[in-house]
Design a protein around this motif. Structure first.
Motif, mmCIF file in Angstrom:
data_model
loop_
_atom_site.group_PDB
_atom_site.id
_atom_site.type_symbol
_atom_site.label_atom_id
_atom_site.label_comp_id
_atom_site.label_asym_id
_atom_site.label_seq_id
_atom_site.Cartn_x
_atom_site.Cartn_y
_atom_site.Cartn_z
ATOM 1 N N ALA A 1 0.913 -1.147 -0.151
ATOM 2 C CA ALA A 1 -0.086 -0.327 0.003
ATOM 3 C C ALA A 1 0.746 0.803 -0.104
ATOM 4 O O ALA A 1 0.620 2.130 0.285
ATOM 5 C CB ALA A 1 -0.840 0.016 1.407
ATOM 6 N N HIS A 2 2.009 0.850 -0.936
ATOM 7 C CA HIS A 2 3.608 2.465 -0.374
ATOM 8 C C HIS A 2 3.787 1.732 -0.983
ATOM 9 O O HIS A 2 4.968 1.198 -1.220
ATOM 10 C CB HIS A 2 3.129 3.194 1.193
ATOM 11 N N THR A 3 4.334 2.388 -1.892
ATOM 12 C CA THR A 3 5.467 2.114 -3.003
ATOM 13 C C THR A 3 5.324 4.071 -3.092
ATOM 14 O O THR A 3 4.983 4.469 -3.976
ATOM 15 C CB THR A 3 5.382 1.098 -3.648
ATOM 16 N N HIS A 4 7.276 3.631 -3.904
ATOM 17 C CA HIS A 4 7.131 4.685 -4.602
ATOM 18 C C HIS A 4 7.718 3.939 -6.500
ATOM 19 O O HIS A 4 9.617 4.742 -6.891
ATOM 20 C CB HIS A 4 8.328 5.724 -4.361
ATOM 21 N N MET A 5 7.336 3.106 -7.253
ATOM 22 C CA MET A 5 7.880 2.370 -7.882
ATOM 23 C C MET A 5 8.315 2.876 -9.527
ATOM 24 O O MET A 5 9.150 2.462 -9.974
ATOM 25 C CB MET A 5 7.183 1.371 -8.293
ATOM 26 N N ILE B 1 1.412 2.818 -6.323
ATOM 27 C CA ILE B 1 2.430 3.850 -6.824
ATOM 28 C C ILE B 1 2.422 5.186 -6.913
ATOM 29 O O ILE B 1 1.695 5.580 -7.560
ATOM 30 C CB ILE B 1 2.680 3.372 -8.270
ATOM 31 N N LYS B 2 3.010 5.518 -6.530
ATOM 32 C CA LYS B 2 3.378 7.346 -6.210
ATOM 33 C C LYS B 2 3.959 7.661 -7.403
ATOM 34 O O LYS B 2 4.769 7.176 -7.163
ATOM 35 C CB LYS B 2 4.163 7.633 -4.694
ATOM 36 N N SER B 3 3.545 8.871 -7.790
ATOM 37 C CA SER B 3 4.505 9.974 -8.713
ATOM 38 C C SER B 3 5.169 10.816 -7.762
ATOM 39 O O SER B 3 5.784 10.059 -6.669
ATOM 40 C CB SER B 3 3.467 10.833 -9.222
#
Ligand SMILES: [Zn+2]
Length: 418
Positions: free
Chosen positions: A85-89, A154-156
């Motif tokens: 639930a939390h990535t900067h992929m 996935i975060k920008s």
């Protein structure tokens, strides 16, 4: 990985040694998870139809069902597909050279002054073509899937301008179309301030240009802000969050990682979906979380990687806060996609019990994305997202760490062999 079959009417998976259903966890909305609430079924079978779970129960009762396809799980343990639930992929480039410098004793600040840190990933990501980002992202997602992860946020945030943030979010949208996974995009334009930009001007750009354009193109579900010392302050975060809500984005917040600046309290007041990090959360922040529906997402991989303290998971869970665990996969502070490995850190460093740890990467992680009615447990009517592990018991998952025992992943009823 090999897709076993794409089309089938009904799929029966039988010979499952343990199906960890999380039925009780789901009933209690992920608060105070206990062993009996995992509702583990021994010698189980699961039937999927049109991508949904239509039956879960003892294998011996399955004979009355007509099925078109059958898979023998060979005694494997079945979990709901895991949720990161939390990535900067979405990024390009690597910061292994900075890691090497840190190992030689250089501080993060010294490295940042010499051109390292988030802004170095911003530079390499800005130089990458959209197609390159898509290719790299798909490769990473395939690896996540091989671990039994079927949902990824996935975060920008390595673009830091309208055009570059759009490029990162488009890469996520493209990967979502092309990969067999549930993918949720988060706009994190407020990840850092771009070089040579007045801070208030950048916040105005986020609110007046980026959020409206991103929402018009339907490129994100969530808006996140890195609220901390040296990053975005309370009033800037409030301004960005209020604007995001006006445009229909749901909120997430990087809060209380280095210093408690009121990010948790603000996020709870605005009914954010999750607050993440929380290493420095105060008693006041915990009280706010306890009263809210917001999920706490803890990121023990970041503490390990940076050599920082771990978040006070026990205090949070014992207060009745719903806790999820994620990788925080990013090139600067947590270079791992291994969510099962995070379960070991949660058990040994965050002092969480096995039922708490497993709920934290399934049902509770679904709550952190607001999708708990669709995924996160093995219940009738939910999406057929399943992870099969070749291990003797569900408790074995955090115990035998660092190796991948996942052999079969099912996403929306479509099986893939690892
Ligand atoms: Zn993060």
């Amino acid at each position: 990985m090999r897709t076993l079959l794409k089309k089938h009417k009904t799929l029966l998976i039988t010979n499952i040694s343990q199906a960890v259903t999380f039925e009780g966890v789901s009933k209690k909305k992920g608060r105070f998870p206990k062993k009996e609430e995992l509702a583990v079924l021994s010698n189980a079978a699961i039937i999927c139809k049109n991508g949904k779970i239509v039956w879960v129960g003892p294998a011996k009762e399955v004979h009355s069902f007509r099925v078109s396809t059958k898979i023998d799980a060979n005694g494997m343990v079945c979990f709901p597909g895991f949720i990161d639930a939390h990535t900067h992929m979405v990024f390009s480039g690597s910061r292994h050279h900075e890691f090497a410098q840190r190992c030689e004793g250089k501080s993060y600040l010294e490295i940042a002054k010499a051109g390292g840190g988030i802004l170095s990933s911003v530079q390499t990501t800005q130089h990458a073509a959209l197609q390159d980002l898509v290719t790299q992202l798909k490769k990473r997602l395939l690896f996540s899937k091989s671990l039994g992860i079927t949902t990824v946020e996935i975060k920008s945030g390595y673009g830091l301008s309208l055009a570059q943030e759009l490029k990162c979010l488009k890469a996520i949208a493209r990967a979502k179309q092309e990969m067999g996974l549930n993918i949720f995009a988060t706009f994190l334009g407020a990840h850092a301030f771009p070089k040579g930009y007045a801070k208030e001007k950048y916040v105005a750009d986020i609110c007046q240009k980026m959020i409206p354009t991103i929402c018009k193109q339907n490129l994100a579900t969530f808006c996140d802000v890195f609220m901390d010392r040296g990053f975005f302050n309370l009033s800037q975060t409030k301004h960005i969050f209020r604007t995001a809500q006006q445009y229909g984005l749901r909120l997430k917040c990087h809060a209380d990682e280095f210093q408690p600046l009121g990010g948790t309290e603000l996020s709870c007041a605005l009914q954010a979906q999750s607050v993440d990090h929380l290493i420095s959360i105060t008693a006041h922040g915990i009280a706010a979380l306890k009263k809210s529906k917001t999920t706490a997402v803890l990121l023990p991989g970041t503490s390990l990687f940076l050599g920082k303290p771990f978040a006070p998971a026990r205090k949070l869970i014992d207060s009745g806060v719903r806790v999820a665990i994620a990788t925080d996969f990013n090139p600067g502070s947590s270079m791992t996609q291994n969510l099962p490995l995070m379960t070991l850190l949660a058990a040994t460093q965050l002092k969480m019990t096995i039922p708490e740890v497993l709920s934290a990467i399934t049902y509770n992680a679904a709550c952190a994305l607001g999708i708990e009615s669709e995924v996160g447990s093995l219940e009738i009517g939910k999406q057929a997202d399943l992870a099969f592990y070749e291990i003797p018991s569900y408790e074995y998952l955090p115990y035998h760490y660092g190796q991948n025992f996942c052999k079969l992943v099912i996403w929306k009823g479509i099986p893939t062999a690892v």
